[in-house]
Design a protein around this motif. Structure first.
Motif, PDB file in Angstrom:
ATOM      1  N   SER A 101     -35.888   6.188  81.030  1.00 14.80           N
ATOM      2  CA  SER A 101     -34.915   6.292  79.941  1.00 14.80           C
ATOM      3  C   SER A 101     -33.985   7.465  80.211  1.00 14.80           C
ATOM      4  O   SER A 101     -34.347   8.404  80.933  1.00 14.80           O
ATOM      5  N   GLN A 102     -32.798   7.410  79.620  1.00 13.40           N
ATOM      6  CA  GLN A 102     -31.839   8.501  79.772  1.00 13.40           C
ATOM      7  C   GLN A 102     -32.373   9.774  79.127  1.00 13.40           C
ATOM      8  O   GLN A 102     -32.179  10.876  79.648  1.00 13.40           O
ATOM      9  N   GLU A 103     -33.070   9.617  77.994  1.00 14.23           N
ATOM     10  CA  GLU A 103     -33.611  10.780  77.294  1.00 14.23           C
ATOM     11  C   GLU A 103     -34.624  11.529  78.162  1.00 14.23           C
ATOM     12  O   GLU A 103     -34.686  12.762  78.133  1.00 14.23           O
ATOM     13  N   LYS A 104     -35.401  10.776  78.932  1.00 15.34           N
ATOM     14  CA  LYS A 104     -36.412  11.408  79.773  1.00 15.34           C
ATOM     15  C   LYS A 104     -35.778  12.341  80.791  1.00 15.34           C
ATOM     16  O   LYS A 104     -36.189  13.502  80.939  1.00 15.34           O
ATOM     17  N   TRP A 105     -34.745  11.882  81.474  1.00 17.39           N
ATOM     18  CA  TRP A 105     -34.140  12.691  82.536  1.00 17.39           C
ATOM     19  C   TRP A 105     -33.238  13.783  81.976  1.00 17.39           C
ATOM     20  O   TRP A 105     -33.082  14.837  82.582  1.00 17.39           O
ATOM     21  N   THR A 106     -32.683  13.541  80.790  1.00 18.08           N
ATOM     22  CA  THR A 106     -31.966  14.615  80.098  1.00 18.08           C
ATOM     23  C   THR A 106     -32.929  15.740  79.747  1.00 18.08           C
ATOM     24  O   THR A 106     -32.609  16.927  79.886  1.00 18.08           O
ATOM     25  N   SER A 107     -34.120  15.372  79.303  1.00 21.92           N
ATOM     26  CA  SER A 107     -35.139  16.365  78.964  1.00 21.92           C
ATOM     27  C   SER A 107     -35.568  17.150  80.200  1.00 21.92           C
ATOM     28  O   SER A 107     -35.743  18.378  80.142  1.00 21.92           O
ATOM     29  N   TYR A 108     -35.724  16.451  81.325  1.00 21.24           N
ATOM     30  CA  TYR A 108     -36.088  17.125  82.567  1.00 21.24           C
ATOM     31  C   TYR A 108     -35.025  18.167  82.940  1.00 21.24           C
ATOM     32  O   TYR A 108     -35.350  19.299  83.319  1.00 21.24           O
ATOM     33  N   GLU A 109     -33.761  17.785  82.835  1.00 29.54           N
ATOM     34  CA  GLU A 109     -32.692  18.710  83.234  1.00 29.54           C
ATOM     35  C   GLU A 109     -32.601  19.897  82.286  1.00 29.54           C
ATOM     36  O   GLU A 109     -32.450  21.046  82.725  1.00 29.54           O
ATOM     37  N   ASN A 110     -32.682  19.639  80.977  1.00 27.01           N
ATOM     38  CA  ASN A 110     -32.611  20.739  80.014  1.00 27.01           C
ATOM     39  C   ASN A 110     -33.791  21.693  80.176  1.00 27.01           C
ATOM     40  O   ASN A 110     -33.648  22.914  80.051  1.00 27.01           O
ATOM     41  N   LEU A 111     -34.970  21.134  80.466  1.00 30.18           N
ATOM     42  CA  LEU A 111     -36.139  21.975  80.700  1.00 30.18           C
ATOM     43  C   LEU A 111     -35.956  22.794  81.971  1.00 30.18           C
ATOM     44  O   LEU A 111     -36.287  23.985  82.008  1.00 30.18           O
ATOM     45  N   PHE A 112     -35.399  22.174  82.994  1.00 28.64           N
ATOM     46  CA  PHE A 112     -35.119  22.872  84.254  1.00 28.64           C
ATOM     47  C   PHE A 112     -34.200  24.076  84.011  1.00 28.64           C
ATOM     48  O   PHE A 112     -34.466  25.192  84.481  1.00 28.64           O
ATOM     49  N   LEU A 113     -33.128  23.867  83.253  1.00 26.86           N
ATOM     50  CA  LEU A 113     -32.178  24.948  82.971  1.00 26.86           C
ATOM     51  C   LEU A 113     -32.824  26.059  82.141  1.00 26.86           C
ATOM     52  O   LEU A 113     -32.593  27.243  82.386  1.00 26.86           O
ATOM     53  N   ALA A 114     -33.638  25.654  81.164  1.00 26.19           N
ATOM     54  CA  ALA A 114     -34.311  26.648  80.320  1.00 26.19           C
ATOM     55  C   ALA A 114     -35.302  27.474  81.130  1.00 26.19           C
ATOM     56  O   ALA A 114     -35.397  28.702  80.965  1.00 26.19           O
ATOM     57  N   MET A 139     -39.641  11.161  72.607  1.00 24.20           N
ATOM     58  CA  MET A 139     -39.203  12.379  73.288  1.00 24.20           C
ATOM     59  C   MET A 139     -38.850  13.429  72.243  1.00 24.20           C
ATOM     60  O   MET A 139     -38.113  13.153  71.301  1.00 24.20           O
ATOM     61  N   ALA A 140     -39.392  14.623  72.360  1.00 22.64           N
ATOM     62  CA  ALA A 140     -39.120  15.680  71.384  1.00 22.64           C
ATOM     63  C   ALA A 140     -37.635  16.029  71.369  1.00 22.64           C
ATOM     64  O   ALA A 140     -37.034  16.217  72.420  1.00 22.64           O
ATOM     65  N   PRO A 141     -37.018  16.110  70.168  1.00 29.02           N
ATOM     66  CA  PRO A 141     -35.586  16.403  70.075  1.00 29.02           C
ATOM     67  C   PRO A 141     -35.185  17.710  70.748  1.00 29.02           C
ATOM     68  O   PRO A 141     -34.078  17.836  71.241  1.00 29.02           O
ATOM     69  N   ILE A 142     -36.107  18.690  70.767  1.00 26.35           N
ATOM     70  CA  ILE A 142     -35.752  19.994  71.332  1.00 26.35           C
ATOM     71  C   ILE A 142     -35.387  19.885  72.808  1.00 26.35           C
ATOM     72  O   ILE A 142     -34.542  20.625  73.304  1.00 26.35           O
ATOM     73  N   PHE A 143     -35.988  18.928  73.514  1.00 23.12           N
ATOM     74  CA  PHE A 143     -35.710  18.780  74.934  1.00 23.12           C
ATOM     75  C   PHE A 143     -34.354  18.112  75.190  1.00 23.12           C
ATOM     76  O   PHE A 143     -33.863  18.109  76.309  1.00 23.12           O
ATOM     77  N   LEU A 144     -33.766  17.533  74.161  1.00 27.27           N
ATOM     78  CA  LEU A 144     -32.469  16.880  74.311  1.00 27.27           C
ATOM     79  C   LEU A 144     -31.332  17.839  74.040  1.00 27.27           C
ATOM     80  O   LEU A 144     -30.167  17.465  74.102  1.00 27.27           O
ATOM     81  N   THR A 145     -31.662  19.099  73.752  1.00 28.64           N
ATOM     82  CA  THR A 145     -30.654  20.121  73.465  1.00 28.64           C
ATOM     83  C   THR A 145     -30.517  21.072  74.641  1.00 28.64           C
ATOM     84  O   THR A 145     -31.511  21.692  75.048  1.00 28.64           O
ATOM     85  N   PRO A 146     -29.319  21.209  75.219  1.00 32.56           N
ATOM     86  CA  PRO A 146     -29.137  22.160  76.334  1.00 32.56           C
ATOM     87  C   PRO A 146     -29.414  23.582  75.873  1.00 32.56           C
ATOM     88  O   PRO A 146     -29.112  23.945  74.729  1.00 32.56           O
ATOM     89  N   PRO A 147     -29.998  24.420  76.735  1.00 32.34           N
ATOM     90  CA  PRO A 147     -30.317  25.811  76.353  1.00 32.34           C
ATOM     91  C   PRO A 147     -29.074  26.691  76.364  1.00 32.34           C
ATOM     92  O   PRO A 147     -28.780  27.379  77.325  1.00 32.34           O
ATOM     93  N   THR A 148     -28.323  26.665  75.268  1.00 32.75           N
ATOM     94  CA  THR A 148     -27.060  27.391  75.200  1.00 32.75           C
ATOM     95  C   THR A 148     -27.231  28.861  74.829  1.00 32.75           C
ATOM     96  O   THR A 148     -26.278  29.626  74.910  1.00 32.75           O
ATOM     97  N   ASP A 149     -28.423  29.245  74.400  1.00 31.11           N
ATOM     98  CA  ASP A 149     -28.655  30.633  74.017  1.00 31.11           C
ATOM     99  C   ASP A 149     -30.097  30.992  74.359  1.00 31.11           C
ATOM    100  O   ASP A 149     -30.938  30.102  74.581  1.00 31.11           O
ATOM    101  N   PRO A 150     -30.436  32.277  74.408  1.00 34.22           N
ATOM    102  CA  PRO A 150     -31.792  32.701  74.777  1.00 34.22           C
ATOM    103  C   PRO A 150     -32.877  32.121  73.877  1.00 34.22           C
ATOM    104  O   PRO A 150     -33.960  31.768  74.355  1.00 34.22           O
ATOM    105  N   HIS A 151     -32.596  32.014  72.574  1.00 38.49           N
ATOM    106  CA  HIS A 151     -33.598  31.497  71.643  1.00 38.49           C
ATOM    107  C   HIS A 151     -33.953  30.052  71.985  1.00 38.49           C
ATOM    108  O   HIS A 151     -35.139  29.678  72.022  1.00 38.49           O
TER     109      HIS A 151
END
Length: 329
Positions: free
Chosen positions: A48-61, A1-13
């Motif tokens: 996996s937990q990482e998979k669904w974390t990635s889904y949620e972070n992508l959803f928010l972004a 799983m790409a690390p970027i998807f495990l990071t919540p979108p806290t800023d526009p960048h």
């Protein structure tokens, strides 16, 4: 799983970086298992937990960047996995409806949906938080404060709710209550350097409206909070910026030494004596030197110094330049 998807979108960048890879991520999830009947799909599903974390972070972004169709695809996947009645999914569904609402009437419908959920179960805190956020966004901070107060009565260790409540009190000008809420945040997360700096900022705002010894005492406490923030996170621009502000103001007051201007220690209440002029001067010099280094190396884009935004660097440079101009005059 790409690390970027495990990071919540806290800023526009970050939001743009995540959403730019939405098609690649979603395409990768469309494997053979998705077309197989249950229970055969379970054998090929990568759970996996990482998979669904990635889904949620992508959803928010995707919501932040306005790609509502792809965001809905993510929401459908999360809903299928966890169920429509899951507390967290209910909050995400409400967030999607808020983001896609086209007018005030549609936002009111979202509010009614939150009310219906909370009538059935008042302990669904994720929905109550969304309701409070919606109330704040439509210009009803007092009602949002009431909602969060109810939540915190039942869950007093929710640091996120305390932080949001502090912002709401600050919005309505209740600085004393805002300080209290931030102190509660630090009871839950004592090593959160950003919250120490935030408390320092609110204390500084409070001190500006005070006079005499009380002002000195509050400014000194604000300075200590900024010191703690940079102690926990060296290189924290916001902490050094606040330290420069508070020490500059304290130097003016302590050097004047007017009667009744300087606070004294009180062993009964636990008040600390104000720092000496020499101590404040050293801290001021430290903050100035560090801000100068951050501005210089951050502007140059040096490796390890590229995490600061352009607005932060400009503000730090303006603060240094303004004090320099005062000295020259």
């Amino acid at each position: 799983m790409a690390p970027i998807f495990l990071t919540p979108p806290t800023d526009p960048h970050t939001a743009l970086s995540i959403s730019a890879q939405a098609n690649t991520f979603l395409s990768a999830q469309k494997t053979l298992w998705s077309s197989l009947p249950y229970p055969l799909s379970l054998f090929l599903n990568t759970e996996s937990q990482e998979k669904w974390t990635s889904y949620e972070n992508l959803f928010l972004a995707l919501l932040r960047t306005g790609d509502h169709d792809s965001a809905y695809t993510c929401l459908e996947a999360l809903t299928t996995r966890f169920g429509k009645t899951n507390d967290h999914i209910l909050a995400l569904q409400g967030l999607y409806q808020e983001a896609t609402a086209k007018n005030k009437e549609e936002l009111e419908e979202v509010m009614k949906a939150y009310d219906e959920v909370l009538q059935e179960d008042r302990t669904i805190f994720s929905v109550r938080k969304r309701r409070a956020a919606l109330l704040r966004s439509v210009g009803k901070p007092e009602e949002a404060i009431a909602d969060l107060t109810v939540l915190l009565d039942a869950s007093p260790t929710d640091g996120e709710a305390w932080a949001e409540l502090s912002d709401l009190y600050l919005e309505v000008g209740a600085l004393e209550q805002a300080v209290y809420c931030l102190e509660e945040v630090l009871l839950v997360t004592p090593h959160a350097w950003n919250m120490h700096a935030r408390l320092g900022e609110v204390l500084y705002m409070s001190a500006i409206k005070m006079e005499g010894g009380e002002q000195t005492k509050t400014l000194s406490e604000s300075m200590r909070r900024f010191c703690r923030s940079i102690e926990l996170c060296d290189g924290y621009l916001r902490g050094y910026y606040g330290l420069r502000l508070t020490t500059s103001k304290l130097l003016e007051m302590l050097r004047d030494g007017k009667k009744g201007q300087v606070a004294t220690s009180d062993p009964v209440t636990g008040d600390l004596a104000p720092p000496s002029v020499a101590t404040v001067k050293k801290l001021n010099q430290l903050a100035t030197a560090k801000l100068g280094e951050i501005v210089r190396r951050g502007t140059a884009g040096e490796k390890g110094w590229d995490g600061y935004s352009e607005a932060e660097l400009k503000a730090a440079k303006a603060l240094i330049d303004s004090d320099t101009q005062k000295i020259e005059r």
